[in-house]
Design a protein around this motif. Structure first.
Motif, PDB file in Angstrom:
ATOM      1  N   ILE A  32      -2.556  -0.883  -5.215  1.00 20.78           N
ATOM      2  CA  ILE A  32      -1.565  -1.892  -5.589  1.00 20.78           C
ATOM      3  C   ILE A  32      -0.779  -2.407  -4.384  1.00 20.78           C
ATOM      4  CG2 ILE A  32      -1.321  -1.040  -7.931  1.00 20.78           C
ATOM      5  CD1 ILE A  32       1.258   0.339  -7.046  1.00 20.78           C
ATOM      6  N   GLU A  33      -1.186  -1.999  -3.181  1.00 16.63           N
ATOM      7  CA  GLU A  33      -0.467  -2.423  -1.983  1.00 16.63           C
ATOM      8  C   GLU A  33      -0.485  -3.928  -1.792  1.00 16.63           C
ATOM      9  OE1 GLU A  33       1.210  -0.598   0.351  1.00 16.63           O
ATOM     10  OE2 GLU A  33       0.983   1.198  -0.883  1.00 16.63           O
ATOM     11  N   GLY A  34      -1.629  -4.581  -2.023  1.00 18.93           N
ATOM     12  CA  GLY A  34      -1.758  -5.998  -1.731  1.00 18.93           C
ATOM     13  C   GLY A  34      -1.448  -6.918  -2.897  1.00 18.93           C
TER      14      GLY A  34
END
Length: 74
Positions: A32-34
């Motif tokens: 879910i970082e990007g």
């Protein structure tokens, strides 16, 4: 216990062999970082605003009822 096709493997005799989730290989997690903010339609935005207004109104009514029970208003 309910199983899905993901947790089943085909046997040579055309039978299903059920694999318990604790014995199965771990799934890869979603990165879910990007991810950015989720796009919302006008209807979704209005529904969330209505829910927020409803929750604020209910909180005010509960607070009023508690203060009324405490005889704050005379």
């Amino acid at each position: 216990m309910a199983t899905t096709m993901h947790n089943m493997e085909r046997d040579r005799d055309d039978r299903f062999v059920v694999i318990h989730p604790l014995d199965d290989l771990p799934e890869t997690k979603v990165d879910i970082e990007g991810l950015g903010p989720m796009p919302m339609t006008a209807g979704v935005r209005m529904a969330l605003f209505s829910l927020r207004a409803y929750l604020v109104l209910m909180t005010v009514l509960v607070l009023y009822h508690v203060l009324d029970l405490a005889k704050v208003f005379g």
